[in-house]
Design a protein around this motif. Sequence first.
Motif, mmCIF file in Angstrom:
data_model
loop_
_atom_site.group_PDB
_atom_site.id
_atom_site.type_symbol
_atom_site.label_atom_id
_atom_site.label_comp_id
_atom_site.label_asym_id
_atom_site.label_seq_id
_atom_site.Cartn_x
_atom_site.Cartn_y
_atom_site.Cartn_z
ATOM 1 N N MET A 60 -7.974 -59.220 -59.945
ATOM 2 C CA MET A 60 -7.201 -60.634 -59.993
ATOM 3 C C MET A 60 -5.556 -60.404 -60.281
ATOM 4 N N TYR A 61 -5.503 -59.122 -61.297
ATOM 5 C CA TYR A 61 -4.163 -58.958 -61.486
ATOM 6 C C TYR A 61 -3.435 -58.718 -60.322
ATOM 7 N N LEU A 62 -4.118 -57.940 -59.501
ATOM 8 C CA LEU A 62 -3.401 -57.433 -58.221
ATOM 9 C C LEU A 62 -3.079 -58.617 -57.283
ATOM 10 N N ALA A 63 -4.297 -59.379 -57.219
ATOM 11 C CA ALA A 63 -4.131 -60.633 -56.349
ATOM 12 C C ALA A 63 -2.684 -61.660 -56.833
ATOM 13 N N PHE A 64 -2.763 -61.703 -58.157
ATOM 14 C CA PHE A 64 -1.781 -62.363 -58.933
ATOM 15 C C PHE A 64 -0.449 -61.931 -58.447
ATOM 16 N N LEU A 65 -0.251 -60.739 -58.533
ATOM 17 C CA LEU A 65 1.131 -59.995 -58.465
ATOM 18 C C LEU A 65 1.525 -60.123 -56.831
ATOM 19 N N CYS A 104 -13.925 -65.640 -56.220
ATOM 20 C CA CYS A 104 -13.525 -66.971 -55.820
ATOM 21 C C CYS A 104 -11.838 -66.970 -56.321
ATOM 22 N N TYR A 105 -11.542 -66.131 -57.338
ATOM 23 C CA TYR A 105 -10.026 -66.290 -57.565
ATOM 24 C C TYR A 105 -9.141 -65.307 -56.534
ATOM 25 N N VAL A 106 -9.837 -64.262 -56.030
ATOM 26 C CA VAL A 106 -9.193 -63.299 -55.233
ATOM 27 C C VAL A 106 -8.885 -64.129 -53.767
ATOM 28 N N MET A 107 -10.056 -64.692 -53.352
ATOM 29 C CA MET A 107 -10.137 -65.456 -52.022
ATOM 30 C C MET A 107 -8.706 -66.500 -52.182
ATOM 31 N N ASP A 108 -8.958 -67.407 -53.186
ATOM 32 C CA ASP A 108 -8.130 -68.505 -53.337
ATOM 33 C C ASP A 108 -6.528 -67.822 -53.417
ATOM 34 N N THR A 109 -6.207 -66.738 -54.184
ATOM 35 C CA THR A 109 -4.957 -66.387 -54.436
ATOM 36 C C THR A 109 -4.390 -65.599 -53.144
ATOM 37 N N LEU A 110 -5.349 -65.011 -52.149
ATOM 38 C CA LEU A 110 -5.054 -64.525 -51.034
ATOM 39 C C LEU A 110 -4.456 -65.716 -49.980
ATOM 40 N N LEU A 111 -5.193 -66.847 -50.231
ATOM 41 C CA LEU A 111 -4.825 -67.783 -49.333
ATOM 42 C C LEU A 111 -3.510 -68.449 -49.735
ATOM 43 N N THR A 112 -2.991 -68.249 -50.881
ATOM 44 C CA THR A 112 -1.644 -68.697 -51.172
ATOM 45 C C THR A 112 -0.793 -67.535 -50.706
ATOM 46 N N ALA A 113 -1.048 -66.425 -50.737
ATOM 47 C CA ALA A 113 -0.323 -65.162 -50.304
ATOM 48 C C ALA A 113 -0.022 -65.325 -48.849
ATOM 49 N N VAL A 114 -0.982 -65.725 -48.021
ATOM 50 C CA VAL A 114 -0.689 -65.626 -46.546
ATOM 51 C C VAL A 114 0.252 -66.814 -46.006
ATOM 52 N N ARG A 115 0.506 -67.656 -46.960
ATOM 53 C CA ARG A 115 1.211 -68.783 -46.719
ATOM 54 C C ARG A 115 2.653 -68.600 -47.398
ATOM 55 N N ASP A 116 3.080 -67.363 -48.007
ATOM 56 C CA ASP A 116 4.007 -67.052 -48.651
ATOM 57 C C ASP A 116 5.281 -67.631 -47.946
ATOM 58 N N SER A 119 8.428 -64.046 -47.465
ATOM 59 C CA SER A 119 8.096 -62.817 -46.827
ATOM 60 C C SER A 119 7.110 -62.479 -46.059
ATOM 61 N N ASP A 120 7.333 -62.211 -44.760
ATOM 62 C CA ASP A 120 6.571 -61.832 -43.839
ATOM 63 C C ASP A 120 5.633 -60.644 -44.162
ATOM 64 N N VAL A 121 6.100 -59.773 -44.951
ATOM 65 C CA VAL A 121 5.282 -58.549 -45.444
ATOM 66 C C VAL A 121 4.448 -59.153 -46.299
ATOM 67 N N VAL A 122 4.402 -60.052 -47.144
ATOM 68 C CA VAL A 122 3.377 -60.440 -48.171
ATOM 69 C C VAL A 122 2.201 -61.368 -47.269
ATOM 70 N N ARG A 123 2.904 -62.009 -46.183
ATOM 71 C CA ARG A 123 1.748 -62.916 -45.470
ATOM 72 C C ARG A 123 0.966 -61.823 -44.841
ATOM 73 N N ARG A 124 1.610 -60.733 -44.272
ATOM 74 C CA ARG A 124 0.705 -59.817 -43.390
ATOM 75 C C ARG A 124 -0.066 -59.004 -44.161
ATOM 76 N N THR A 125 0.237 -58.621 -45.254
ATOM 77 C CA THR A 125 -0.700 -57.935 -46.257
ATOM 78 C C THR A 125 -1.679 -58.804 -46.867
ATOM 79 N N ALA A 126 -1.561 -60.142 -47.007
ATOM 80 C CA ALA A 126 -2.539 -60.822 -47.530
ATOM 81 C C ALA A 126 -3.571 -61.276 -46.501
ATOM 82 N N ALA A 127 -3.138 -61.153 -45.134
ATOM 83 C CA ALA A 127 -4.029 -61.238 -44.058
ATOM 84 C C ALA A 127 -4.871 -60.145 -43.862
#
Length: 213
Positions: A60-65, A104-116, A119-127
């Motif tokens: 969860m810390y990793l996803a938040f960051l 649940c938290y990791v999935m929800d937070t990744l869905l936030t990161a994938v639409r950053d 940063s395209d780098v963040v979006r691609r990493t989340a994907a």
Amino acid sequence: AAPLAMAFESSGSGWMPQANGLQHLMELLTPLRDPTDPNHGLAMQRLEELKGSGGSEFPMYLAFLLAHTGPENGVIEEHRQLAGLILLQQVRGHFGVFAADTRCYVMDTLLTAVRDSKSDVVRRTAATVLTAVSTKAGVDSLRTLLPALFAMLESGDAAQEAGALNALLKICEDSAPILESSAELLDHPLNYLIPKCIALFEHPDGTIRENAV
């Protein structure tokens, strides 16, 4: 830069990391990025301890960051990406034993990161991490992820469209058997995705056109 703790205010999440825990993770990422750093070995050792602590909030810390920090908090893009890559290892190796709240938290937070938005780098990493989640959790995760990603494709926002399409491309590559065998359970996602991709052939963004093909 604003204090790292300012990220808490903008995350919009029910779960919040402890400030000292987040700072400790940040202090690990700096030497982890550089094998010549004198503290690299100690950081690797501490990372392995955190990765092996079953039931912890480490993912969860990793996803938040990855999702909720940025230059405005003094967090560089490379640190966000590294947090995502460590999370990828965690998902691939341990997603099956994550607590339900953590999943649940990791999935929800990744869905936030994938639409950053920046940063395209963040979006691609989340994907990439979302694809690993879909591979590990199968239909249960796809029933949540696919509608959310489809909604991003309809958002009219270029960053959301790019992130969602990249994630869907990777999911189709890595989870094709699940998509085919569970098409009815997933409301036949390809019936939406194929015509949508054809429509995106005319998108003004070249990267989106390329991914749609």
